[in-house]
Design a protein around this motif. Structure first.
Motif, PDB file in Angstrom:
ATOM      1  N   UNK A   1       0.529  -1.054   0.022  1.00 23.88           N
ATOM      2  CA  UNK A   1       0.037  -0.027   0.038  1.00 23.88           C
ATOM      3  C   UNK A   1       0.721   1.303   0.022  1.00 23.88           C
ATOM      4  N   UNK A   2       2.138   1.278  -0.500  1.00 26.57           N
ATOM      5  CA  UNK A   2       3.093   2.402  -0.744  1.00 26.57           C
ATOM      6  C   UNK A   2       3.329   2.882  -1.922  1.00 26.57           C
TER       7      UNK A   2
ATOM      8  N   UNK B   1      -6.188  15.430  -6.388  1.00 24.62           N
ATOM      9  CA  UNK B   1      -7.311  14.736  -6.964  1.00 24.62           C
ATOM     10  C   UNK B   1      -7.059  13.271  -6.762  1.00 24.62           C
ATOM     11  N   UNK B   2      -5.870  12.758  -6.902  1.00 26.62           N
ATOM     12  CA  UNK B   2      -5.629  11.270  -6.576  1.00 26.62           C
ATOM     13  C   UNK B   2      -6.057  10.683  -5.260  1.00 26.62           C
TER      14      UNK B   2
ATOM     15  N   UNK C   1      11.183  13.290  -4.419  1.00 24.55           N
ATOM     16  CA  UNK C   1      10.651  12.187  -4.249  1.00 24.55           C
ATOM     17  C   UNK C   1       9.343  12.124  -3.221  1.00 24.55           C
ATOM     18  N   UNK C   2       8.600  11.285  -3.567  1.00 23.98           N
ATOM     19  CA  UNK C   2       7.430  11.160  -2.712  1.00 23.98           C
ATOM     20  C   UNK C   2       7.034   9.838  -2.307  1.00 23.98           C
ATOM     21  N   UNK C   3       6.817   9.200  -1.170  1.00 29.96           N
ATOM     22  CA  UNK C   3       6.272   8.277  -0.507  1.00 29.96           C
ATOM     23  C   UNK C   3       4.875   8.217  -0.181  1.00 29.96           C
ATOM     24  N   UNK C   4       3.898   7.473  -0.368  1.00 31.71           N
ATOM     25  CA  UNK C   4       2.576   7.835  -0.207  1.00 31.71           C
ATOM     26  C   UNK C   4       2.100   6.434   0.753  1.00 31.71           C
ATOM     27  N   UNK C   5       2.027   6.494   1.605  1.00 28.51           N
ATOM     28  CA  UNK C   5       1.609   5.323   2.478  1.00 28.51           C
ATOM     29  C   UNK C   5       0.033   5.187   2.920  1.00 28.51           C
TER      30      UNK C   5
ATOM     31  N   UNK D   1      -0.239  14.562   6.577  1.00 29.62           N
ATOM     32  CA  UNK D   1      -1.414  13.667   6.925  1.00 29.62           C
ATOM     33  C   UNK D   1      -2.437  13.926   6.196  1.00 29.62           C
ATOM     34  N   UNK D   2      -3.223  12.994   5.502  1.00 28.51           N
ATOM     35  CA  UNK D   2      -4.315  13.539   4.735  1.00 28.51           C
ATOM     36  C   UNK D   2      -5.546  12.638   5.207  1.00 28.51           C
TER      37      UNK D   2
END
Length: 137
Positions: A4-5, A31-32, A70-74, A136-137
């Motif tokens: 899920x990353x 949007x994503x 760089x972006x890491x979305x967890x 945090x979103x």
């Protein structure tokens, strides 16, 4: 790294108009990941400030040098950005306080102050040429 990353990477030339790519990237993320307006505004402001600092102060607008984002979305809930330049770095602990009376009328010098207040977490590397921003979103 778990399933899920999600990872993203941008490499930008050190010119001020590269900021448009950052703005478009953050718009896509909004949007994503269904990012709320306040978090979106904070994220856009922080990434714009960090990128401009990397271009102008870090790489001295040397177009042969790059800015790396760089972006890491967890789990779609935590976004961890890293903005790095190829410059010499700086001592982020020795910046003048932009809220001090003698600095209030200065036209520059607020970027790091703003970033530290808008990101959920802000971490500089020891050299001072890379900043990690958490939201945090």
């Amino acid at each position: 790294m778990s399933d899920d990353t999600v990872l993203y990477t941008l490499q930008l030339p050190s010119k001020v108009d590269s900021i448009t790519s950052v703005e478009n990237f953050v718009d896509t993320l909004k949007d994503e990941y269904n990012i709320g307006d306040d978090t979106y505004a904070n994220m856009l402001t922080c990434l714009s400030e960090a990128t401009i600092n990397a271009i102008v102060h870090g790489n001295k607008q040397d177009e042969s040098k790059k800015v790396y984002i760089n972006l890491e979305v967890q789990s779609g809930k935590r976004l961890q950005f890293t903005v790095a330049d190829e410059g010499e770095g700086f001592d982020y602990n020795r910046l003048p306080d932009p809220t001090a009376p003698e600095n209030l009328e200065n036209l520059t010098g607020r970027g790091v102050f703003i970033i530290k207040h808008l990101a959920d977490q802000c971490i500089f590397n020891l050299k001072g040429n890379e900043v990690e921003l958490h939201f945090k979103v």
